[in-house]
Design a protein around this motif. Sequence first.
Motif, PDB file in Angstrom:
ATOM      1  N   UNK A  97       0.776  -1.232   0.000  1.00  0.00           N
ATOM      2  CA  UNK A  97       0.000   0.000   0.000  1.00  0.00           C
ATOM      3  C   UNK A  97       0.816   1.294   0.000  1.00  0.00           C
ATOM      4  N   UNK A  98       2.044   1.258   0.506  1.00  0.00           N
ATOM      5  CA  UNK A  98       2.829   2.482   0.634  1.00  0.00           C
ATOM      6  C   UNK A  98       3.167   3.084  -0.728  1.00  0.00           C
ATOM      7  N   UNK A  99       2.738   4.314  -0.927  1.00  0.00           N
ATOM      8  CA  UNK A  99       3.000   5.004  -2.178  1.00  0.00           C
ATOM      9  C   UNK A  99       2.095   4.588  -3.316  1.00  0.00           C
ATOM     10  N   UNK A 100       1.120   3.734  -3.027  1.00  0.00           N
ATOM     11  CA  UNK A 100       0.213   3.252  -4.075  1.00  0.00           C
ATOM     12  C   UNK A 100      -1.241   3.626  -3.764  1.00  0.00           C
ATOM     13  N   UNK A 101      -1.423   4.851  -3.288  1.00  0.00           N
ATOM     14  CA  UNK A 101      -2.759   5.316  -2.915  1.00  0.00           C
ATOM     15  C   UNK A 101      -3.728   5.326  -4.097  1.00  0.00           C
ATOM     16  N   UNK A 102      -3.201   5.576  -5.284  1.00  0.00           N
ATOM     17  CA  UNK A 102      -4.055   5.584  -6.480  1.00  0.00           C
ATOM     18  C   UNK A 102      -4.677   4.209  -6.711  1.00  0.00           C
ATOM     19  N   UNK A 103      -3.864   3.169  -6.553  1.00  0.00           N
ATOM     20  CA  UNK A 103      -4.357   1.802  -6.727  1.00  0.00           C
ATOM     21  C   UNK A 103      -5.359   1.443  -5.631  1.00  0.00           C
ATOM     22  N   UNK A 104      -5.087   1.883  -4.415  1.00  0.00           N
ATOM     23  CA  UNK A 104      -6.024   1.614  -3.317  1.00  0.00           C
ATOM     24  C   UNK A 104      -7.354   2.311  -3.572  1.00  0.00           C
ATOM     25  N   UNK A 105      -7.278   3.515  -4.129  1.00  0.00           N
ATOM     26  CA  UNK A 105      -8.497   4.253  -4.448  1.00  0.00           C
ATOM     27  C   UNK A 105      -9.363   3.513  -5.453  1.00  0.00           C
ATOM     28  N   UNK A 106      -8.720   2.872  -6.440  1.00  0.00           N
ATOM     29  CA  UNK A 106      -9.461   2.103  -7.447  1.00  0.00           C
ATOM     30  C   UNK A 106     -10.130   0.885  -6.822  1.00  0.00           C
ATOM     31  N   UNK A 107      -9.432   0.258  -5.895  1.00  0.00           N
ATOM     32  CA  UNK A 107      -9.992  -0.913  -5.205  1.00  0.00           C
ATOM     33  C   UNK A 107     -11.184  -0.491  -4.346  1.00  0.00           C
ATOM     34  N   UNK A 108     -11.034   0.630  -3.663  1.00  0.00           N
ATOM     35  CA  UNK A 108     -12.136   1.138  -2.833  1.00  0.00           C
ATOM     36  C   UNK A 108     -13.336   1.504  -3.699  1.00  0.00           C
ATOM     37  N   UNK A 109     -13.067   2.171  -4.804  1.00  0.00           N
ATOM     38  CA  UNK A 109     -14.130   2.613  -5.715  1.00  0.00           C
ATOM     39  C   UNK A 109     -14.923   1.420  -6.271  1.00  0.00           C
ATOM     40  N   UNK A 371      -8.188   2.330   6.363  1.00  0.00           N
ATOM     41  CA  UNK A 371      -7.024   2.174   7.239  1.00  0.00           C
ATOM     42  C   UNK A 371      -6.492   3.550   7.636  1.00  0.00           C
ATOM     43  N   UNK A 372      -6.279   3.800   8.927  1.00  0.00           N
ATOM     44  CA  UNK A 372      -5.823   5.121   9.370  1.00  0.00           C
ATOM     45  C   UNK A 372      -4.479   5.533   8.798  1.00  0.00           C
ATOM     46  N   UNK A 373      -3.652   4.561   8.447  1.00  0.00           N
ATOM     47  CA  UNK A 373      -2.347   4.883   7.893  1.00  0.00           C
ATOM     48  C   UNK A 373      -2.400   5.385   6.467  1.00  0.00           C
ATOM     49  N   UNK A 374      -3.532   5.188   5.809  1.00  0.00           N
ATOM     50  CA  UNK A 374      -3.669   5.598   4.417  1.00  0.00           C
ATOM     51  C   UNK A 374      -4.952   6.389   4.207  1.00  0.00           C
ATOM     52  N   UNK A 375      -5.495   6.931   5.272  1.00  0.00           N
ATOM     53  CA  UNK A 375      -6.776   7.630   5.203  1.00  0.00           C
ATOM     54  C   UNK A 375      -6.792   8.806   4.264  1.00  0.00           C
ATOM     55  N   UNK A 376      -5.633   9.436   4.089  1.00  0.00           N
ATOM     56  CA  UNK A 376      -5.576  10.606   3.209  1.00  0.00           C
ATOM     57  C   UNK A 376      -5.815  10.266   1.772  1.00  0.00           C
ATOM     58  N   UNK A 377      -5.814   8.975   1.464  1.00  0.00           N
ATOM     59  CA  UNK A 377      -6.012   8.557   0.080  1.00  0.00           C
ATOM     60  C   UNK A 377      -7.440   8.142  -0.209  1.00  0.00           C
ATOM     61  N   UNK A 378      -8.351   8.414   0.725  1.00  0.00           N
ATOM     62  CA  UNK A 378      -9.706   7.878   0.595  1.00  0.00           C
ATOM     63  C   UNK A 378     -10.465   8.379  -0.616  1.00  0.00           C
ATOM     64  N   UNK A 379     -10.015   9.485  -1.195  1.00  0.00           N
ATOM     65  CA  UNK A 379     -10.684   9.990  -2.385  1.00  0.00           C
ATOM     66  C   UNK A 379      -9.887   9.710  -3.650  1.00  0.00           C
ATOM     67  N   UNK A 380      -8.817   8.914  -3.492  1.00  0.00           N
ATOM     68  CA  UNK A 380      -7.951   8.645  -4.645  1.00  0.00           C
ATOM     69  C   UNK A 380      -8.699   7.864  -5.700  1.00  0.00           C
ATOM     70  N   UNK A 381      -8.356   8.158  -6.941  1.00  0.00           N
ATOM     71  CA  UNK A 381      -8.969   7.445  -8.057  1.00  0.00           C
ATOM     72  C   UNK A 381      -7.882   7.059  -9.047  1.00  0.00           C
ATOM     73  N   UNK A 382      -8.153   6.066  -9.869  1.00  0.00           N
ATOM     74  CA  UNK A 382      -7.232   5.735 -10.932  1.00  0.00           C
ATOM     75  C   UNK A 382      -6.908   4.265 -11.018  1.00  0.00           C
ATOM     76  N   UNK A 383      -6.018   3.975 -11.974  1.00  0.00           N
ATOM     77  CA  UNK A 383      -5.649   2.592 -12.243  1.00  0.00           C
ATOM     78  C   UNK A 383      -4.504   2.156 -11.343  1.00  0.00           C
ATOM     79  N   UNK A 384      -4.387   0.818 -11.215  1.00  0.00           N
ATOM     80  CA  UNK A 384      -3.251   0.265 -10.470  1.00  0.00           C
ATOM     81  C   UNK A 384      -2.009   0.327 -11.353  1.00  0.00           C
TER      82      UNK A 384
END
Length: 384
Positions: A97-109, A371-384
């Motif tokens: 997950x570290x540095x891959x907030x865009x990918x996490x955003x796609x999974x969340x979306x 996850x609190x460690x990556x909460x700032x990425x909750x609105x991230x969008x995009x491809x992995x």
Amino acid sequence: MASTVFIAKESHPEESRVAASVDSVKKMISLGLEVVVQKGAGAGSQISDEAFAEAGAKLATATGAKSADVILKVRRPTDSETKSYKKGATVIAIMDPYGNEKALGAIAKAGLSSFAMELMPRITRAQVMDVLSSQANLAGYQAVIDATHEFDRALPMMMTAAGTVPAAKVFVMGAGVAGLQAIATARRLGAVVSATDVRPAAKEQVASLGAKFIAVEDEEFKAAETAGGYAKEMSKEYQAKQAELVADHIAKQDIVITTALIPGRPAPKLVSKAMLKSMKPGSLCVDLAVERGGNVEGAKAGEIAEVEGVRIIGYNNVPGRIAASASQLYAKNLLSFLETLIDKEEKTLAIDMEDELVKATLLTQGGKIVHPGFGGASDAKGDA
């Protein structure tokens, strides 16, 4: 109705591991789960489709993931894979997950719940789920095997009528799980082994394996560990003294193995070009942190680079180089965690949000990064 677990075939070209073994499939079925394995998923780990089928799994193409409640993977799913899963499904993998907030955003979306196995807390209950330890153990072993393969001399002392060949000198930087296994393996092969680490507690572990501990052991070093067992930030003066000691030691070594990683940050540089230049012709380095930028100056991911006459082995996915063993251990890690998420009566997934394992590893749920460690990425969008 029982939950369905899908074992995906890894799409990454350098990934030969698989997220299940014959034994883990049998166990999941005994828990009342329906197990579906993607055809060819175990090929890189020497597990045939027939072996999975004989264990009770159903075989399917990638489309089999569409109806699965749980998807087990080695690596985080790509954007195209994510889109093939049904909304509300649970993905368990090494999520990086570290540095891959865009990918996490796609999974969340995509409406998926996802768990990162590498965030498993290091507590007694979760030891059997610790993927970092199981895979690092194998990486430490394989680092020595790879070094031995490239080294043009014998590791143990060889006494013959024609003369004596001295034992190779191996220096391991970092005495964590990978480092300790590298020490043990090099010792078993007959090398003269030394090691260094910034944690005072490591000295005893290194000595117990028959290796020499290298560190500036002043008063600051003796107090360099927190109550939780982690290293404290050392003073600039201490760092300079330690660097001088290590530089002098490296000049006498045949093989240097580096293992230092810091979660969420680039790997620290431990070996400079000047240190490499001081080493003997034919010397080697193995950089186990190369995928995070490397501990050795000039190391290149996926290659054997040569810097100042020293070859630097920078293979990617070192555990995957012994995929059959790595998959066996990883499958056990996954199974042990999955068992905690299953309602044994209903044979279905029942995630307890108050469980400390869930709190530590849950990345996405309900369309958000939770996850609190990556909460700032909750609105991230995009491809992995």
